[in-house]
Scaffold this motif. Structure first.
Motif, mmCIF file in Angstrom:
data_model
loop_
_atom_site.group_PDB
_atom_site.id
_atom_site.type_symbol
_atom_site.label_atom_id
_atom_site.label_comp_id
_atom_site.label_asym_id
_atom_site.label_seq_id
_atom_site.Cartn_x
_atom_site.Cartn_y
_atom_site.Cartn_z
ATOM 1 N N SER A 1 0.868 -1.188 0.069
ATOM 2 C CA SER A 1 -0.101 0.047 0.014
ATOM 3 C C SER A 1 0.782 1.068 -0.052
ATOM 4 N N MET A 2 1.892 1.311 -1.009
ATOM 5 C CA MET A 2 2.675 2.313 -0.971
ATOM 6 C C MET A 2 2.378 3.514 -1.528
ATOM 7 N N PRO B 1 5.215 4.797 6.968
ATOM 8 C CA PRO B 1 4.232 5.635 6.854
ATOM 9 C C PRO B 1 4.485 7.022 7.249
ATOM 10 N N GLU B 2 3.408 7.798 6.712
ATOM 11 C CA GLU B 2 3.530 9.263 7.370
ATOM 12 C C GLU B 2 3.457 9.630 8.767
ATOM 13 N N ASP C 1 2.845 13.631 -1.520
ATOM 14 C CA ASP C 1 2.331 12.694 -0.665
ATOM 15 C C ASP C 1 3.519 11.728 -0.198
ATOM 16 N N ALA C 2 4.332 11.711 -0.904
ATOM 17 C CA ALA C 2 5.283 10.358 -0.364
ATOM 18 C C ALA C 2 6.585 10.911 -1.225
ATOM 19 N N VAL C 3 7.789 10.277 -0.455
ATOM 20 C CA VAL C 3 9.092 10.544 -1.010
ATOM 21 C C VAL C 3 9.379 8.887 -1.622
ATOM 22 N N VAL C 4 9.994 8.975 -2.649
ATOM 23 C CA VAL C 4 10.065 7.496 -3.241
ATOM 24 C C VAL C 4 11.760 7.635 -3.522
ATOM 25 N N HIS D 1 4.548 11.920 12.555
ATOM 26 C CA HIS D 1 5.187 12.859 13.571
ATOM 27 C C HIS D 1 5.807 13.870 12.545
ATOM 28 N N GLY D 2 5.125 14.167 11.585
ATOM 29 C CA GLY D 2 5.345 15.376 10.670
ATOM 30 C C GLY D 2 6.341 14.754 9.475
ATOM 31 N N PHE D 3 7.076 13.608 9.443
ATOM 32 C CA PHE D 3 7.659 13.093 8.572
ATOM 33 C C PHE D 3 6.796 12.479 7.333
ATOM 34 N N PRO D 4 7.325 12.762 6.111
ATOM 35 C CA PRO D 4 6.322 12.369 4.951
ATOM 36 C C PRO D 4 6.439 10.912 4.842
ATOM 37 N N ARG D 5 5.382 10.234 4.290
ATOM 38 C CA ARG D 5 5.659 8.669 3.880
ATOM 39 C C ARG D 5 6.679 8.621 3.020
ATOM 40 N N LYS D 6 7.564 7.315 3.132
ATOM 41 C CA LYS D 6 8.733 7.160 2.430
ATOM 42 C C LYS D 6 8.555 5.714 1.854
ATOM 43 N N VAL D 7 8.483 5.481 0.678
ATOM 44 C CA VAL D 7 8.384 4.230 0.014
ATOM 45 C C VAL D 7 9.590 3.802 -0.971
#
Ligand code: FES
Ligand code: ZN
Ligand code: ZN
Length: 320
Positions: free
Chosen positions: A42-43, A186-187, A151-154, A189-195
């Protein structure tokens, strides 16, 4: 050698699948394996805006290309590390790729924008170059994603990278790192989602993918990585894989299936911080567990100790 899908002439063998593929079906395999990973963990969701961390190497350009082919809205972000010609050349490759496909590449430079580079910063802060580099990348990628509303850092981490990191963490029983060695964070504590959508592909796969797609990537490895333990773990795993095709995949994916949850912390956080973040960094506003985040602390030490060298236009003022 025949393609296992169409029986036409094959261009590559993939021993862990015990199969050969023609160009079309190898490229499809890479896309399918990436899409499968994205779905399994579910990235990403349809409509997500993603920021790809781009180095100009095969993995980051391959993941950017594959995500674009899969229909994702993906911008690139390049961080200049100040590692001499290596950095200049890597930026050229990233720029050329983005221009050739009409994709947006955002750039930032450690020396120009923060007053230090990886070689000088790591010396001043008494960190290894890879540690100063990794910390800087994580912080700047997170910040760029927050700033740009992504929404996410890849990242382009592949199976070889993840298996080597896993081997290092297991050899030293780094249980806190094992708890965070997942293909998605997952996103929180203020850190973005990383996948990491490429964890089913090997370095050989991404190199072949780039070659077959006509992607001109930077072949040279980072000169500061010489002596890095991960390179020896990769070499050891390659020896094992040679005798037992599929061993790397089994090592990493069985860890995910059968062991990772045993190390799950109650409160997983970004690797650059030691404990759960409680407040924004007093200097840059990034989430952190101390008054000042690890990147601002590195910046302070580096810019206090390092005279500005050619190319620096200003020293960034960092308040305590
Ligand atoms: Fe980070 Fe080499 S790319 S130290
Ligand atoms: Zn085929
Ligand atoms: Zn900070």
């Amino acid at each position: 050698m025949k393609c296992q899908v169409c029986r036409g002439p094959a261009v590559i063998d993939v021993r862990r699948h015990n199969a050969n593929f023609c160009q079309e079906h190898f490229l499809r395999l890479c896309r399918d394996q990436t899409a499968k990973t994205i779905k399994q963990f579910s990235m990403l969701s349809d409509g997500d805006r993603v920021l790809v961390a781009v180095s100009g190497g095969k993995d980051s350009l391959a993941v950017w290309d594959i995500l674009t082919e899969l229909g994702y809205d993906a911008d690139g972000f390049y961080l200049g590390l100040g590692i001499g010609e290596y950095s200049d050349t890597s930026l050229d490759h990233a720029r050329r790729f983005a221009e050739s496909r009409g994709l947006a590449l955002h750039t930032e430079d450690l020396l120009r924008d923060h007053g230090f580079d990886v070689p000088n910063g790591s010396r001043a802060a008494k960190r290894t170059p890879c540690s100063a580099c990794g910390l800087s990348k994580r912080h700047r990628f997170d910040e760029a994603a927050r700033r740009g509303g992504f929404d996410a850092v890849v990242t382009g981490h592949n199976l070889d990278d993840e298996a080597a990191v896993l081997m290092g963490n297991v050899l030293h029983w780094q249980t806190d790192y094992l708890s965070r060695q997942l293909p998605i964070l997952p996103e929180r504590h203020g850190f973005p989602r990383k996948v990491k959508p490429l964890v089913r592909l090997t370095e050989r796969d991404t190199a072949a993918y780039c070659l077959l797609r006509g992607i001109d990537y930077l072949v040279d490895e980072c000169p500061m990585a010489v002596g890095n333990k991960h390179l020896s773990y990769k070499a050891a795993l390659n020896d094992i894989e040679y005798d037992s095709p599929g061993a790397k995949h089994a090592f990493y994916f069985r860890f995910l299936d059968q062991a990772a949850h045993r190390f799950a912390p109650s409160d997983a956080i970004d690797e650059s911080e030691d404990v759960a973040p409680v407040s924004p960094c007093s200097n840059c506003g990034a989430p952190c567990s101390n008054e000042v985040c690890a990147f601002c602390s590195l910046t302070m030490r580096a810019t206090e100790a390092v005279p500005i060298e050619m190319g620096a236009t200003r020293r960034r003022k960092v308040s305590r």
